[in-house]
Design an enzyme around this catalytic site. Structure first.
Site, short mmCIF file in Angstrom:
data_model
loop_
_atom_site.label_atom_id
_atom_site.label_comp_id
_atom_site.label_asym_id
_atom_site.label_seq_id
_atom_site.Cartn_x
_atom_site.Cartn_y
_atom_site.Cartn_z
N GLU A 213 0.72 -1.43 -0.27
CA GLU A 213 -0.06 0.21 -0.18
C GLU A 213 0.73 1.68 -0.05
OE1 GLU A 213 -2.61 -0.75 2.88
OE2 GLU A 213 -3.41 -2.24 2.41
N GLU A 320 -6.64 -9.60 -2.18
CA GLU A 320 -7.78 -9.83 -1.09
C GLU A 320 -9.00 -9.88 -1.70
OE1 GLU A 320 -6.47 -7.42 1.32
OE2 GLU A 320 -4.08 -7.53 1.94
#
Length: 452
Positions: A213, A320
């Site tokens: 991220e 995910e």
């Protein structure tokens, strides 16, 4: 649904009207629409200005082009005589596409969960067990017991595992002791962390999320400089040069208004990492978390995002994937399945998407967003949907018969196959295994001889 600004950024995808051969005027299409409603929800909002049938037809077209190969079996005797009526039994051994699931340490002491997981999935992401805060909660006190045991289980069952994650750029997920370090001490600690985990699992993982991220967050960049991520990628690359290194980001396909993680910004950061001195030979991949919310999914944006990301020629993993629903919605379970099916079908229609990791599988790992099973490992509606798509997107076992020229044609999903050919006169059989894809079989012809 406004698309014009986004379309201008995507070469070769200027208009979806080029995607459908039987294009009709928009007014006519609207009149023909069959509206499916769930307590007032119009499913066609996902597909406007096309019908669901038109959108699905295009997906099937792209799946057939990108994920399937039409094989031409040519069956002869050693003297080159064609064999008429030969039975050709085709068994799919593996798929080029991986279905995966999130896994936690709770699997270790649950035999039923282990059996369920191993029977369905060929890939896994550990939820937390490889993260720095899990393996070294206190400085100098490393503990890899859980990930070691989980990886041993995965290896035993042929399940490939992603290294999630070496470092995480979000300040929220740094240990208290890490946050207190000076820049010099932080660099030492981070380098030690990289060396420890990457050397431990070198060559055993299918990929590493090196800096998680780092489009939305910049913990390491703020303290170590703007090239911190690229430098850590370089360090991982030098330790484990044959493993694919991923960026892993959220909202790149989920939200059109996220200014931090739009596809063009994702590609810009990817280029910065790849062009950093010493990184030119690095194998990289695109990791997309794909946490979708309760609002109807903008499939146009998803399609354009995946098309743009695919153009760099790197493998894409949805790492995910889940769909979060508003608990106040009376029809939340039905909508969750509808949204999930559409995002799965759209994602699978892009051949660059090599794997989809479902987040989460069994309820033993918690079902705050989405689960495939209940406590007894019985399917939820989400589990039923995924099972159905798993079955739809595999060839399985089929049988065909050669014609008078000894030829039979069949379209199969790319992967490894075992083929048995049986002589119609003597019942003598021959067996062979081979890989099916456009590279392994450029002419799509399989010449098989029956020995007599």
């Amino acid at each position: 649904m406004e698309l014009s600004n986004w379309m201008l950024t995507v070469p070769n995808e200027i208009s979806y009207r080029d995607d459908f051969s039987n294009e009709k005027p928009r007014i006519a299409m609207q009149q023909q629409r069959q509206v499916q409603t769930v307590n007032g929800f119009d499913e066609n909002t996902l597909f406007s200005p096309y019908t669901k049938q038109e959108w699905r037809s295009y997906q099937h077209k792209k799946i057939n082009e990108g994920r399937k190969t039409q094989l031409n079996f040519i069956i002869t005797y050693p003297n080159k005589t064609a064999v008429k009526g030969a039975k050709i039994h085709i068994k799919q051994l593996t798929s080029d596409f991986h279905w995966g699931c999130g896994m936690t340490h709770r699997i270790l002491n649950n035999p039923a969960y282990k059996k369920w997981f191993a029977s369905k999935f060929t890939a896994a992401d550990f939820h937390n067990e490889l993260k720095w805060y899990y393996t070294e909660p206190h400085p100098g006190q490393e503990n890899y017991t859980d990930p070691d045991t989980m990886l041993k289980f995965a290896d035993k069952h042929g399940i490939i595992v992603r290294g999630h994650t070496v470092l995480w750029d979000d300040v929220k997920y740094q240990q208290k002791w890490v946050k207190k370090l000076s820049p010099e001490k932080l660099l030492q600690a981070a380098n030690k962390r990289v060396d420890s985990i990457v050397k431990r699992y070198k060559g055993r993982l299918v990929g590493w999320d090196v800096m998680n991220e780092n489009l939305h967050h910049n913990f390491f960049e703020k303290r170590l400089g703007k090239n911190a991520s690229a430098i850590f990628y370089n360090r991982v690359y030098n330790i484990d040069p044959n493993t694919t290194l991923y960026m892993n980001e959220f909202n790149t396909t989920e939200h059109v208004n996220d200014k931090w993680a739009a596809p063009e910004k994702y590609l810009r950061r990817l280029k910065e990492i790849r062009t950093y001195p010493g990184n030119s030979g690095m194998k990289m991949g695109i990791g997309l978390q794909c946490h979708y919310g309760a609002d109807p999914i903008d499939l146009h944006y998803v399609r354009n995002s995946l098309s743009l990301l695919s153009q760099v020629g790197l493998p894409i993993w949805l790492t995910e994937l889940d769909v979060k629903m508003d608990p106040a919605l009376e029809n939340k379970s039905q909508l969750q399945v509808i949204y999930l099916e559409e995002i799965l079908r759209e994602s699978f229609s892009h051949a660059s998407v090599k794997a989809i990791i479902i987040w989460t599988g069994a309820s033993i790992d918690g079902c705050d967003v989405m689960c495939m099973t209940n406590e007894k490992l019985e399917n939820t509606p989400v589990g039923d949907l995924i099972d159905r798509l798993m079955e739809e997107w595999k060839t399985g076992n089929i049988e065909v018969v050669s014609d008078s020229n000894g030829i039979s044609q069949v379209s199969v999903f790319n992967g490894r196959y075992e083929v048995t050919v049986v002589d119609p006169l003597t019942n003598v059989s021959s067996r062979v295994t081979f890989k099916v894809d456009k590279v392994s079989l450029p002419d799509k012809n399989i010449h098989l001889q029956i020995l007599v």
